[in-house]
Write a protein that holds these residues in place. Structure first.
Motif, short mmCIF file in Angstrom:
data_model
loop_
_atom_site.label_atom_id
_atom_site.label_comp_id
_atom_site.label_asym_id
_atom_site.label_seq_id
_atom_site.Cartn_x
_atom_site.Cartn_y
_atom_site.Cartn_z
N GLY A 10 -38.72 47.17 17.90
CA GLY A 10 -37.92 46.84 19.08
C GLY A 10 -37.79 45.35 19.29
N GLY A 11 -36.93 44.99 20.23
CA GLY A 11 -36.73 43.58 20.57
C GLY A 11 -37.97 42.98 21.21
N CYS A 12 -37.94 41.68 21.35
CA CYS A 12 -39.07 40.95 21.96
C CYS A 12 -39.04 41.15 23.47
CB CYS A 12 -38.97 39.47 21.61
SG CYS A 12 -40.33 38.50 22.27
N LEU A 32 -28.85 30.26 18.21
CA LEU A 32 -28.51 29.88 19.60
C LEU A 32 -27.02 29.71 19.82
CD1 LEU A 32 -31.42 27.41 20.31
CD2 LEU A 32 -31.09 29.67 21.33
N ALA A 33 -26.27 29.57 18.74
CA ALA A 33 -24.82 29.34 18.86
C ALA A 33 -24.04 30.61 19.19
CB ALA A 33 -24.28 28.73 17.56
N GLU A 34 -24.69 31.75 19.11
CA GLU A 34 -24.01 33.00 19.43
C GLU A 34 -24.90 33.85 20.33
OE1 GLU A 34 -23.11 34.80 15.67
OE2 GLU A 34 -25.12 35.55 15.39
N PRO A 35 -24.31 34.85 20.98
CA PRO A 35 -25.10 35.70 21.89
C PRO A 35 -26.14 36.54 21.13
CG PRO A 35 -22.75 36.03 22.23
CD PRO A 35 -22.90 35.21 20.99
N PHE A 36 -27.09 37.04 21.88
CA PHE A 36 -28.13 37.93 21.37
C PHE A 36 -27.90 39.33 21.90
CE2 PHE A 36 -29.92 33.70 21.46
CZ PHE A 36 -30.58 33.61 20.24
N THR A 37 -28.51 40.30 21.24
CA THR A 37 -28.55 41.67 21.73
C THR A 37 -29.63 41.76 22.79
OG1 THR A 37 -27.77 42.59 19.63
CG2 THR A 37 -29.10 44.05 21.03
N ARG A 52 -26.84 40.84 15.70
CA ARG A 52 -26.39 41.95 14.86
C ARG A 52 -27.36 43.13 14.85
NH1 ARG A 52 -24.39 37.41 13.90
NH2 ARG A 52 -22.28 37.08 13.22
N SER A 53 -28.31 43.12 15.77
CA SER A 53 -29.25 44.24 15.94
C SER A 53 -28.57 45.33 16.76
CB SER A 53 -30.50 43.79 16.69
OG SER A 53 -31.13 42.74 16.02
N GLU A 54 -28.91 46.56 16.47
CA GLU A 54 -28.41 47.66 17.27
C GLU A 54 -29.19 47.71 18.58
OE1 GLU A 54 -25.88 49.62 16.85
OE2 GLU A 54 -25.36 48.87 14.86
N HIS A 55 -28.51 48.03 19.66
CA HIS A 55 -29.17 48.11 20.96
C HIS A 55 -30.26 49.18 20.97
CE1 HIS A 55 -25.46 45.97 22.01
NE2 HIS A 55 -26.26 45.35 22.85
N VAL A 56 -30.01 50.30 20.32
CA VAL A 56 -30.99 51.38 20.28
C VAL A 56 -32.25 50.90 19.56
CG1 VAL A 56 -31.42 53.73 19.44
CG2 VAL A 56 -29.20 53.16 20.44
N ALA A 57 -32.11 50.11 18.51
CA ALA A 57 -33.27 49.55 17.80
C ALA A 57 -33.99 48.53 18.69
CB ALA A 57 -32.84 48.90 16.50
N CYS A 58 -33.24 47.69 19.40
CA CYS A 58 -33.83 46.70 20.30
C CYS A 58 -34.69 47.39 21.36
CB CYS A 58 -32.72 45.87 20.96
SG CYS A 58 -33.28 44.54 22.03
N ALA A 59 -34.26 48.56 21.80
CA ALA A 59 -34.98 49.33 22.82
C ALA A 59 -36.07 50.21 22.23
CB ALA A 59 -34.00 50.20 23.60
N GLY A 60 -36.24 50.16 20.91
CA GLY A 60 -37.23 51.03 20.28
C GLY A 60 -36.88 52.50 20.40
N SER A 85 -22.75 40.39 28.90
CA SER A 85 -21.86 41.54 29.03
C SER A 85 -22.66 42.83 28.91
CB SER A 85 -20.79 41.53 27.92
OG SER A 85 -21.37 41.94 26.68
N ASN A 86 -22.04 43.92 29.27
CA ASN A 86 -22.63 45.24 29.08
C ASN A 86 -22.04 45.91 27.84
OD1 ASN A 86 -20.13 45.47 30.56
ND2 ASN A 86 -20.62 47.64 30.91
N GLN A 87 -21.64 45.09 26.87
CA GLN A 87 -21.02 45.60 25.65
C GLN A 87 -22.07 46.18 24.71
OE1 GLN A 87 -18.19 43.02 23.77
NE2 GLN A 87 -18.39 44.07 21.82
N SER A 88 -22.25 47.48 24.79
CA SER A 88 -23.18 48.21 23.94
C SER A 88 -22.60 49.59 23.70
CB SER A 88 -24.55 48.34 24.61
OG SER A 88 -25.33 49.31 23.94
N THR A 89 -22.08 49.82 22.51
CA THR A 89 -21.53 51.14 22.23
C THR A 89 -22.63 52.15 21.92
OG1 THR A 89 -21.14 50.50 19.93
CG2 THR A 89 -19.29 50.27 21.47
N GLY A 90 -23.87 51.68 21.77
CA GLY A 90 -25.00 52.59 21.59
C GLY A 90 -25.41 53.25 22.90
#
Length: 158
Positions: A10-12, A32-37, A52-60, A85-90
């Motif tokens: 999962g994410g930090c 730092l030049a682009e957004p993070f998940t 480029r991480s999937e939101h579902v993976a970031c959330a474990g 943003s709330n841009q998460s298709t997962g």
């Protein structure tokens, strides 16, 4: 996607200014030049991962209160959110999930905007069950041309 999530991948978890300071210090200029998940877990904590991480993976693989993309900038004496943003298709979170994001950012003592800087409106088609992004208030399914509901209906527990 959830089946591909590995334990500990999962994410930090960012629950304080110190957590964020430690995490951001390890980021490269390119990162730092682009957004993070990001996701906000049911514990209210922010979790961050490379863009480029999937939101579902970031959330474990867990249920979340919100998810999307987030960018940071350095302001005078602290870090602040430059875009979110709330841009998460997962997860397809509703725009009303901003309150959970705001609380998580406040807990991490990060400056923030008053809402999502880019809101994405998600709806599931009641007829074909496809996920849609509503653009320009056109609540019509792009797959089957059926009307989409005015209220958010993407809750995976429903």
């Amino acid at each position: 996607m959830k089946a591909a999530v590995r334990p500990g991948s999962g994410g930090c978890r960012i629950s304080s200014a110190a957590d964020f300071s430690d995490w951001i210090a390890e980021r490269s200029a390119t990162e730092l030049a682009e957004p993070f998940t990001f996701v906000v877990g049911t514990d209210g904590a922010l979790r961050l991962a490379p863009r480029r991480s999937e939101h579902v993976a970031c959330a474990g693989g867990d249920v979340v209160l919100s998810a999307g993309e987030i960018g940071f900038t350095r302001e005078a004496d602290r870090w602040a959110v430059s875009e979110v943003s709330n841009q998460s298709t997962g997860y397809c979170p509703d725009v009303t999930s901003w309150s959970a994001v705001a609380r998580a950012l406040d807990d991490a003592e990060l400056g923030r905007p008053s809402g999502f800087t880019n809101e994405v409106v998600f709806r599931r088609c009641p007829d074909c069950q496809e996920h849609n992004i509503v653009r320009e208030d056109d609540f019509v399914c792009v797959f089957c041309d059926s009307d989409l509901p005015a209220t958010w209906n993407m809750d995976p527990t429903a």
